[in-house]
Structures are given as C-alpha cells and as structure tokens.
Design a protein around this motif. Sequence first.
Motif: not given
Length: 751
Positions: A633-643
Amino acid sequence: MATLLYRLGRASLRRRRLVAVVWLVVLVGLGLAAATLRGPTASNFTMPGTESQKAIDLLADRFPAASGATGTIAIKAPQDGALTSPAGQAVVKQVTQEAATLPGVVGAVDPYQAQALTPDGRYALIQVQFAGGADEVTDEQRDAYEKVGAQAEAQGWQIAPGGEVLNGEPEVGSTEAIGVLVAAIVLVITFGSLVAAGMTMLNALIGVGVGMAGLFALSGAVELTSTAPILALMLGLAVGIDYSLFITSRHRQNLLDGLSPEEAVGRAVGTAGSAVVFAGATVVVALAGLAVVGIPFLTVMGLAAAGTVTVAVLVAITLAPALLGFAGHKVLPRKLRDRKAVEDPTTGSEDRSGFGFRWARWVTRLRIPVILVGLLGLGLLAIPAQDMRLALPDASAAAEGTPARVSSDLIREGFGPGFTGRLAVVVTADSPQATQAAIPQVTALVQKTDGVLAVAPPQVDPSGRTALIGVIPKTGPTEEATETVVHDIRKQVSGIQNADVLLTGVTAVGIDVSEKLSDALPVYLLLVVGLSILLLMLVFRSILVPVKAALGFLLTVAATFGITVAVFQQGHLADLVGLDTPAPLVSFLPILLIGILFGLAMDYEVFLVSRMREDFVHGDTAQQATINGMGHGARVVTAAALIMISVFGGFVFLEDPIIKSMGFALAIGVAIDAFVVRMTIVPAVMSLLNNAAWWLPRWLNKILPNVDVEGEGLRAHLAEKQHANVRSARVGPRGAPPVTHPPDTSPSHRA
C-alpha cells in the motif's frame, strides 16, 4: 458489499458506452441547471439564537432603514488642518454627497455633524447606509461605491471606501490549477502511463464537474456561504483523484496477474472499490455530522462538501470501470502492454524489494524508537495549539492592497483600531416613552464600561420605539479585549427595566459565532472519535486497531492545529504562504478540519490495514502481515497523499485568508496523517501489538455485522464460481470427452 461491487464493475465495463453517455448527460444537464438556477452566495455568517442575531432580526422588523449593510469611507487630507479649511470642507461635503446618491444607498452621514474628525484636522469618516444587506449589494453597486471620491483623489486626498459592504465572494482563479498540475505529474510518475494518468484525472474532473454543477443548481433554493463551494471543490477534486487512483492501481495489478480486463476491473471495484465506498462514507458521515452542531451555515458547508464526495464515489465505481474498458491494456506502462507480458503470470510476481517493504521492515524492527520519536515530534508540533484563538476575520487581515485592507489601515492610522470594529446597542420597547426613558440609562452604563472609547448619539426609528446607539471600543474586532468589552456591556445593561437592550454589530456577531463554535468543538470531536472506533471495529473485527486509529487521528488533529496556529496566528514563516497579517483562526476552521481529516485519515487507515488483516487471516504472522500491508500500500498511499496535498496546497495561493488557511491546514493535516501517523506510527504499533491487534471477544464478533471491506465474501464467491466452471468443463457436452483446465496459479487470484 464486495460481491455487489464486483458485479457493478464488470457491468460498467461491458456497458461502458452507456455509462459514459449517462454521466455526460448528467454533467450537461446539471451544467445547464446551474447556469439558469444559480443563486447568490452569502458572505455573512449568521447564528440563530445568539443575542447579536436577535438584534439584527429585530432591526429588520422595526428599523429596516438601519438593518442594511454599512460602509465606512476613510478620508485623509494632504496635510494637518486641511479638514477645517473652507476648501477642505467643500471636498468632504462633495464626497459625502456623492456617496449619498450612490445606487442602493439610503444615506451618508456628514462627518462634521457626527464629529467624526481627528483633532489634527486630517482624518474623517463618512458612514454610509445601504438599503439591503451585504449579500444584497450588487457588483455594480459595490463597484460604484469603491470609486467614490475619484475627483478628490486627483487633488491629493486619499479616499478609502471600506466596511462590510465590501465582503464579496472569494474568487477561484488559476493559482489552484498548480495543485492540479502537480497531481497530474504524480499520477504520471506513479502509473508510468499517460493514458492511466489522464484517465484518472478525467474521471475526477467529471465527478467534480457534476458535483459543483449540482451544488450551484441548488444554490437558488438553498443559501450557500461564499466558502462552501470552494470547500466542496477542493475536497471533491482531491478525493475524486484519490478514489480513481485506488481502483486503477488495483486494476493494473490484476491485469499484470494475467486476468482479463473485465475480470480485472470487476475484482478491482470489488476490493479497492469497497475501500473507496467505506472511505467515502466516512467522509460523508463526518461532514453531514456537522448538522449535529446546530449551526446553519456550517451545516450547509458540510452537506455541500458531502455531496461532492458522494458524487466522487459514484463516479469512481461506475465511470472509472467504463473508462478502464475503453483504455484496455494501455493503462499499463508501454513495456508491459504486449500480450505475452500481460498473460505471463510471472510478470505480476511479488517483488518484496521495493521501498514500501524496506520501509516496513525498518519501522517494525525499530518500532519502539519510532513510536517514541513520532509521539514526541507530534507533541512538540501541537504545543502552539494551546494558544489558539478563534474569530471571524476582519478587514485588517485581508490581503494588502485590497480596498477593504486599505480602508482599515487608514482608519487605524487616524482613529485607532476600535473604529474598525464598531458595536451597536439596540434599545426597543412597547412605547416611545419607554424607549426614550431607557436611552440615557443605557448610554450612561455603556460609557462607564472599561474598554469603551466613545458612544455615539442615538438614532431613533420613525415610530420612536427602537433606537440604535453606536459604540466604539478601544481595541480591534478580533482582539481578546474586545470580547471582554462585549460581555461587560451586556452584563451592564442586563438590568434595564421596561425595555429590551441587545448588543450587535459585525464584531459582536463574530464573537458570538466563535464562542458557539468553540463550545461545539469538544462535542463534535467526541462524536467523530466515537464514530471512528465503531466503524473500524466493523471493518477490522478488532478492538485495539480502532482505538489505535482514533488516537492517531487525535495526534494528527493536534499537530495540525499547532502548525496552523504557529503560522496563521503567531506569524511564524507566514511569508512562505503569502500571509500579510497574522490573525486568529477563522472560527469554523477547527471543527471543519476535524470532519474532513477524519474521513481522509480513515481512508488511508482502511487501505493499509485492510491488506494487513487480509494476509493475517490467510495464514501470515502478524509481523509479516504488517510488512505486507505496508509493502503493497505504501506506493499508492504516498501518491494519494501527494495528490491531496497538491490540490489543497493550490488553494494556499489565493488571497482570501479564510480559503488560504483552509487549504494550508488540510494540506498539512494530510501530510502528517499519511506519512507520520499511518505509514510510520501505525505499522510500528501494529508490530508491537502483534497478534493482540486482531483480538475481538467472541460475543462481540457475533453481534457485529460483517461489512466485508477487504473482499472475503468475494473470494468465496469467485472460488465457488471457478469450481462450478471446472465441474461443468470436466463433464463436457453429451458424448464429448471431459475437458480439463490447469488451475489458476496467478499470485493475485486472491482478489
């Protein structure tokens, strides 16, 4: 729920043209409705039941000439004593006459008659009374008011119209497009595909368009505050991109695991879509829960934002699968699009060398130091929150150079801060005699109140039953001393007999609103925390996981409040966000922030921890399940948070201090919750708790309904379906030999 969403995703892909046309028709239809039915937004924040609002309502009924919006024109002569010269008096009278004849104005008070002059003869104030309220003043009337005194300015005089009449709707320009651009770049980097990034962004923009069009179509029947559409826009855009990102990411992984596009999208919507529906529901419930506070404008803001989030969820689980059907395998990076790479199960083999897995191993290995450092760091960031003050911002906090700010600065320069926050005492009785008898008593009591600078002569309505007495405090509208003055005046006049005495004015309204919101804040926070524990208990079948999530949410809120107070109230690093003047936080920001951050925090919690539980119940140790959940989940959550941070951060560039503080607080809150709490403290705590994290008493497990967010029921459904297909294939048609198929060994056969 997962099985239902699985079927919905497959159906949306099969009928993708119909789904796309339906959403396009909805968008166009609501757009036309918004263009024809759109009503004005309100710039004032009323609070039914407060003394200030009762006084405003009373004036509207008994003294309508004094219930409209007011303006104050500040005048600065070229040199001292100019106002007392015949030429200077002629200039001031000409400006007064010009203001009195403006469209929508019922009168302007001559500063010589009102004695609104400074002793040095250089500054004067002209009070302007409009017929309608601030929200009823048209743009044409406001423009004409701002241009008053052009002839005097040509002669070297400074004329600065100001007052509540200039409280207009904040403009949403091109600056927030920067946040959308950054979000698009993050999507391209995350997906490695312009098609996937563009489709995700298009999906979110359509959802925002539908939500905002529907909101503006309703604005003709429902009064919206000026900040409600902007809050709905920023939140709808952020969650719209994130929700589409979650589903697209899972769909791509399913394709890499060798599934057909229809099966891949069905499983993506059934699993990631379940998390999206739950996360969206928590945001909607938290925002709709603002109605419990009993503050109308806050209720409307919450419902408006909840509406756009609801649309974002519906678009994500219906339109996103349809667009994925149009895109086919183009959602994958170019090097993985060839048929062999997609069909080869080894292409999707699990890689445990990525950053997410490495980070999870490091955090779980050093879990105690990580927890201590995290708690200490967030605790230090939260310290400024203890000095938090709430108020409705006045013109002194507006951007430098704006008409309202120029007028406020000129008034403070010539007369002092109290003249920018006038109070009004309303005296009313059943007879003119009773009103006339009460006026001198009220005036005397107000004059001897500490902190009062001056009391103006009363204005009496034509019937003689209602009088309006102007009061000038020594301090500005948002200063703590002014709050004390308001309470002291009300206490002083509470004993007046045979007449009702009420204190109002923009300053008093702001104080009443802030106090009401401050009182409601603990109640709402308790409601949200209790709700988070209950919802997560349903999802994770655990007691400690929900408690841990709620405590993490409280850490996020405290640290976010602390940073926001340090920047916007105390002025630390204010230049970095383009803040001209530090001021108390807008009174509804904390309670609104709690509602929004609650939903977003639960979003990341569900996405990360649901995978941990999924692996744990399928045989992994608690430690390995924690690492797996973070790794996947780290990659997707990181992208989601940055967005999210990018979209919210884009609103920091707006001049309006309310919108600026909202965008900043939300961006900081998401950053803290995603990167510090959910991706650092949460795995450390889960590792520390080990198996105890998933403990639930048997009696509680029996009575809790199973919402199946992680798709356990869907896996059973797919297994049963596959078993039936295999049996049917082995039997074959009558007279035909049995047909056998190799088992599905793809690593993500678990949806």
